[in-house]
Structures are given as structure tokens and as C-alpha cells.
Design a protein around this motif. Structure first.
Motif, PDB file in Angstrom:
ATOM      1  N   PHE A  54       0.813  -1.240  -0.054  1.00  0.00           N
ATOM      2  CA  PHE A  54      -0.069  -0.128   0.005  1.00  0.00           C
ATOM      3  C   PHE A  54       0.646   1.224   0.093  1.00  0.00           C
ATOM      4  N   ALA A  55       0.713   1.933  -1.050  1.00  0.00           N
ATOM      5  CA  ALA A  55       1.427   3.541  -0.927  1.00  0.00           C
ATOM      6  C   ALA A  55       0.748   4.398  -0.104  1.00  0.00           C
ATOM      7  N   PRO A  56       1.317   5.277   0.303  1.00  0.00           N
ATOM      8  CA  PRO A  56       0.771   6.366   1.245  1.00  0.00           C
ATOM      9  C   PRO A  56      -0.385   7.063   0.593  1.00  0.00           C
ATOM     10  N   GLY A  57      -1.604   7.007   1.475  1.00  0.00           N
ATOM     11  CA  GLY A  57      -2.678   7.530   1.049  1.00  0.00           C
ATOM     12  C   GLY A  57      -3.728   6.372   0.049  1.00  0.00           C
ATOM     13  N   CYS A  58      -3.135   5.223   0.100  1.00  0.00           N
ATOM     14  CA  CYS A  58      -3.664   4.049  -0.503  1.00  0.00           C
ATOM     15  C   CYS A  58      -5.160   4.129  -0.267  1.00  0.00           C
ATOM     16  N   ILE A  59      -6.091   3.767  -1.166  1.00  0.00           N
ATOM     17  CA  ILE A  59      -7.530   3.519  -0.908  1.00  0.00           C
ATOM     18  C   ILE A  59      -7.665   2.096  -0.883  1.00  0.00           C
ATOM     19  N   VAL A  60      -8.404   1.833  -0.112  1.00  0.00           N
ATOM     20  CA  VAL A  60      -8.880   0.290   0.234  1.00  0.00           C
ATOM     21  C   VAL A  60     -10.415   0.212   0.253  1.00  0.00           C
ATOM     22  N   MET A  61     -10.959  -0.587  -0.822  1.00  0.00           N
ATOM     23  CA  MET A  61     -12.448  -0.728  -0.833  1.00  0.00           C
ATOM     24  C   MET A  61     -12.868  -2.172  -0.191  1.00  0.00           C
ATOM     25  N   VAL A  62     -13.721  -2.229   0.394  1.00  0.00           N
ATOM     26  CA  VAL A  62     -14.421  -3.476   1.044  1.00  0.00           C
ATOM     27  C   VAL A  62     -15.735  -3.515   0.640  1.00  0.00           C
ATOM     28  N   ASP A  63     -16.214  -4.437   0.066  1.00  0.00           N
ATOM     29  CA  ASP A  63     -17.638  -4.545  -0.152  1.00  0.00           C
ATOM     30  C   ASP A  63     -18.288  -5.714   0.448  1.00  0.00           C
ATOM     31  N   ASP A  64     -19.633  -5.917   0.446  1.00  0.00           N
ATOM     32  CA  ASP A  64     -20.517  -7.086   1.167  1.00  0.00           C
ATOM     33  C   ASP A  64     -20.299  -6.729   2.350  1.00  0.00           C
ATOM     34  N   THR A  65     -20.164  -5.797   2.914  1.00  0.00           N
ATOM     35  CA  THR A  65     -20.041  -5.256   4.606  1.00  0.00           C
ATOM     36  C   THR A  65     -21.473  -5.371   5.311  1.00  0.00           C
ATOM     37  N   ASN A  66     -22.588  -5.594   4.532  1.00  0.00           N
ATOM     38  CA  ASN A  66     -24.016  -6.069   5.126  1.00  0.00           C
ATOM     39  C   ASN A  66     -23.560  -7.252   5.922  1.00  0.00           C
ATOM     40  N   ASP A  67     -22.656  -7.997   5.397  1.00  0.00           N
ATOM     41  CA  ASP A  67     -22.428  -9.364   5.973  1.00  0.00           C
ATOM     42  C   ASP A  67     -21.442  -9.395   7.076  1.00  0.00           C
ATOM     43  N   PRO A  68     -21.718 -10.213   8.148  1.00  0.00           N
ATOM     44  CA  PRO A  68     -20.926 -10.008   9.331  1.00  0.00           C
ATOM     45  C   PRO A  68     -19.149 -10.383   8.916  1.00  0.00           C
ATOM     46  N   ALA A  69     -18.909 -11.269   8.194  1.00  0.00           N
ATOM     47  CA  ALA A  69     -17.712 -11.781   8.144  1.00  0.00           C
ATOM     48  C   ALA A  69     -16.607 -10.873   7.692  1.00  0.00           C
ATOM     49  N   PRO A  70     -16.939 -10.224   6.201  1.00  0.00           N
ATOM     50  CA  PRO A  70     -15.911  -9.098   5.601  1.00  0.00           C
ATOM     51  C   PRO A  70     -15.966  -7.894   6.692  1.00  0.00           C
ATOM     52  N   ARG A  71     -17.085  -7.629   7.389  1.00  0.00           N
ATOM     53  CA  ARG A  71     -16.911  -6.262   8.186  1.00  0.00           C
ATOM     54  C   ARG A  71     -16.076  -6.740   9.429  1.00  0.00           C
ATOM     55  N   ARG A  72     -16.198  -7.755  10.031  1.00  0.00           N
ATOM     56  CA  ARG A  72     -15.328  -8.345  11.289  1.00  0.00           C
ATOM     57  C   ARG A  72     -13.796  -8.196  11.020  1.00  0.00           C
ATOM     58  N   ALA A  73     -13.563  -8.941   9.494  1.00  0.00           N
ATOM     59  CA  ALA A  73     -12.389  -9.042   9.212  1.00  0.00           C
ATOM     60  C   ALA A  73     -11.884  -7.678   8.949  1.00  0.00           C
ATOM     61  N   THR A  74     -12.391  -6.861   8.268  1.00  0.00           N
ATOM     62  CA  THR A  74     -12.009  -5.557   8.117  1.00  0.00           C
ATOM     63  C   THR A  74     -11.812  -4.623   9.617  1.00  0.00           C
ATOM     64  N   ILE A  75     -12.709  -4.662  10.484  1.00  0.00           N
ATOM     65  CA  ILE A  75     -12.345  -4.154  11.809  1.00  0.00           C
ATOM     66  C   ILE A  75     -11.098  -4.689  12.386  1.00  0.00           C
ATOM     67  N   ASP A  76     -10.850  -6.087  12.405  1.00  0.00           N
ATOM     68  CA  ASP A  76      -9.652  -6.950  13.174  1.00  0.00           C
ATOM     69  C   ASP A  76      -8.328  -6.285  12.236  1.00  0.00           C
ATOM     70  N   PHE A  77      -8.525  -5.954  10.979  1.00  0.00           N
ATOM     71  CA  PHE A  77      -7.538  -5.665  10.228  1.00  0.00           C
ATOM     72  C   PHE A  77      -6.920  -4.519  10.651  1.00  0.00           C
ATOM     73  N   LEU A  78      -7.751  -3.424  10.733  1.00  0.00           N
ATOM     74  CA  LEU A  78      -7.738  -1.908  11.428  1.00  0.00           C
ATOM     75  C   LEU A  78      -6.977  -1.945  12.824  1.00  0.00           C
ATOM     76  N   THR A  79      -7.437  -2.641  13.639  1.00  0.00           N
ATOM     77  CA  THR A  79      -7.136  -2.988  15.113  1.00  0.00           C
ATOM     78  C   THR A  79      -5.785  -3.242  15.009  1.00  0.00           C
ATOM     79  N   ASN A  80      -5.375  -4.304  14.221  1.00  0.00           N
ATOM     80  CA  ASN A  80      -3.939  -4.992  14.660  1.00  0.00           C
ATOM     81  C   ASN A  80      -2.971  -4.478  13.469  1.00  0.00           C
ATOM     82  N   SER A  81      -3.194  -3.667  12.547  1.00  0.00           N
ATOM     83  CA  SER A  81      -2.237  -2.979  11.561  1.00  0.00           C
ATOM     84  C   SER A  81      -1.526  -2.198  12.392  1.00  0.00           C
ATOM     85  N   GLN A  82      -0.147  -1.887  11.854  1.00  0.00           N
ATOM     86  CA  GLN A  82       0.752  -1.034  12.521  1.00  0.00           C
ATOM     87  C   GLN A  82       0.868   0.222  11.752  1.00  0.00           C
TER      88      GLN A  82
END
Length: 241
Positions: free
Chosen positions: A181-209
Motif C-alpha cells: 500500500f502506497a501512502p494514501g492508498c484507497i482500500v475498498m471492502v464490499d459486502d459489508t452488510n455481512d458479518p464476516a467481511p465487516r469483522r475481518a476489516t475491523i480486525d485488520f484495522l485494529t491489528n495493523s501497525q
């Protein structure tokens, strides 16, 4: 206009994300004639008419995304630096990849799919991709793990993982791509009505450096096929240099 201003400036004229789709519309994935209804509902904050004309070139492509999503991709890719790329993992018939390619012939756009899902539309995709691509548009027929761990080298300016949306795959798709990811990189996550991709995205943000800001987090009232944000959408942007 910044990408954040663009995304947050999109409005809808009648059918909102929390509005049930009128029965007269039907599923937009099935009825090409309803494309103009969908586009007419969207109010883009800049270049509205020009962007919609570009999006009409996608009307024959089977899709699992709204025209709103496609407009966001098209605008985001148009603003990438010359050394950055748009990477779309999971192309299906090519709708989201082509959304980045249209109007951006000099921008590196990369699609990756092994066609292991959805009746393997490899032939249809290849035919359309060959017609639409420029020398800067690439496709790799392989598993995303293999691609990200053995092939990819270029800084990513726009990343859209749209392969299997199980928790583990969604999380792994974000983690494996993050080193590019470059500085300013845009990350799109779809199907976030569903619990699995939403939870994965939140966990990614929580644990990223690294640091990200959430530009958009929008659910829809219906799962799949909604003419605003389809089945929910989260858009992130990496913030630190």
C-alpha cells in the motif's frame, strides 16, 4: 476535489441506502434496461455526466456491484500517481476491473482471479478484457495468495479485494496486500452488510501497525442488488507517510 470529498459528496435523488428498492426496478444485475434508472438516481459531486457516459460502456457486463461502486473506482483510479496501480482481486466477469480501466488507459490496472467461483466465467471475461485493455492493463489467472506472495511488486494506490468473503480470506487478502500500500492508498471492502467481511476489516484495522481513516461505512437495507451501495461498502484510506 479530493477522493474523500468525492466519496462523501455522492448523494441519491430518490432511492437511498435505507430505501427498499421499488418493485418496478427489479434486480439491476438482471435487467439492463434499468441501468438508466440506477444512474439517474445517483448524483455525483463532479463530472457527473462524463462519468455516467463512461459507466454506460459497462452495461453489458454481468455484475455484483452497483454503478455507484463503479463510479468510486473510476474516480479513485483516475487520481493515482504514475508509479501506482489499481489492484482488483476477484474479477468475476470484469465489471469492477473495467470500472478502473475506463478513462484510464495510461494507469496500471491489474486483475487477479482463478475463476474458482460463480460458474467460472473465464471465457467471457477474457473476451471482454482483450477488447478493452491497454498495454497498462494486466490480468493474472491465479490464486490471490500466490499472486501477492510471488508476483506483485508495484505500489498499490487503490486496492479492491472482491474474492471469497469469508472472514479468513477477507483478512488475509488485506494483510498480504498491505505491504504494497502506497501512502494514501484507497482500500475498498464490499459486502459489508455481512458479518464476516465487516469483522475481518475491523480486525485488520485494529491489528495493523499503520494508520487508516474510514472515508465511508455504509450499509444498505437489502443484501445484494441495492442500486446505491449494493450489499454494503467500507472505504479506507491509509493516512501516514
Amino acid at each position: 476535489m479530493t477522493f474523500a470529498e468525492y466519496v462523501q459528496g455522492i448523494t441519491f435523488r430518490s432511492v437511498q441506502p435505507d430505501t427498499p428498492v421499488p418493485a418496478t426496478w427489479g434486480p439491476p444485475i438482471e435487467k439492463d434496461a434499468l441501468l438508466d434508472l440506477e444512474l439517474g438516481n445517483i448524483a455525483l459531486p463532479c463530472d457527473d455526466a462524463t462519468t455516467k457516459q463512461l459507466l454506460r460502456s459497462l452495461r453489458t457486463i454481468p455484475r455484483m456491484a452497483s454503478m455507484t461502486n463503479a463510479a468510486i473506482i473510476q474516480y479513485g483510479v483516475s487520481g493515482l500517481a504514475p508509479d501506482q496501480c489499481y489492484l482488483n482481486i476477484g474479477t468475476y466477469c470484469g465489471f469492477s476491473l473495467f470500472a478502473g480501466m475506463i478513462g484510464n488507459p495510461s494507469t496500471c490496472c491489474i486483475g487477479v482471479d482463478n475463476f474458482s467461483e460463480f460458474d467460472a466465467p473465464e471465457k467471457a471475461f477474457t473476451t471482454e478484457f482483450t477488447k478493452r485493455k491497454s498495454p497498462h492493463h494486466l490480468f493474472f489467472n491465479m490464486d490471490y495468495v500466490r499472486y501477492l506472495t510471488t508476483v506483485h511488486t508495484q505500489p498499490i494506490g487503490f486496492y479492491f479485494y472482491d474474492a471469497a468473503h469469508t472472514y479468513n480470506h477477507q483478512l488475509q487478502g488485506l494483510r498480504l496486500a498491505e505491504p504494497f500500500f502506497a501512502p494514501g492508498c484507497i482500500v475498498m471492502v464490499d459486502d459489508t452488510n455481512d458479518p464476516a467481511p465487516r469483522r475481518a476489516t475491523i480486525d485488520f484495522l485494529t491489528n495493523s501497525q499503520h494508520q487508516y481513516r474510514i472515508l465511508l461505512d455504509q450499509c444498505t437495507i437489502e443484501e445484494g442488488g441495492h442500486p446505491t451501495f449494493w450489499n454494503g461498502l467500507i472505504i479506507l484510506q491509509r493516512t501516514e507517510s
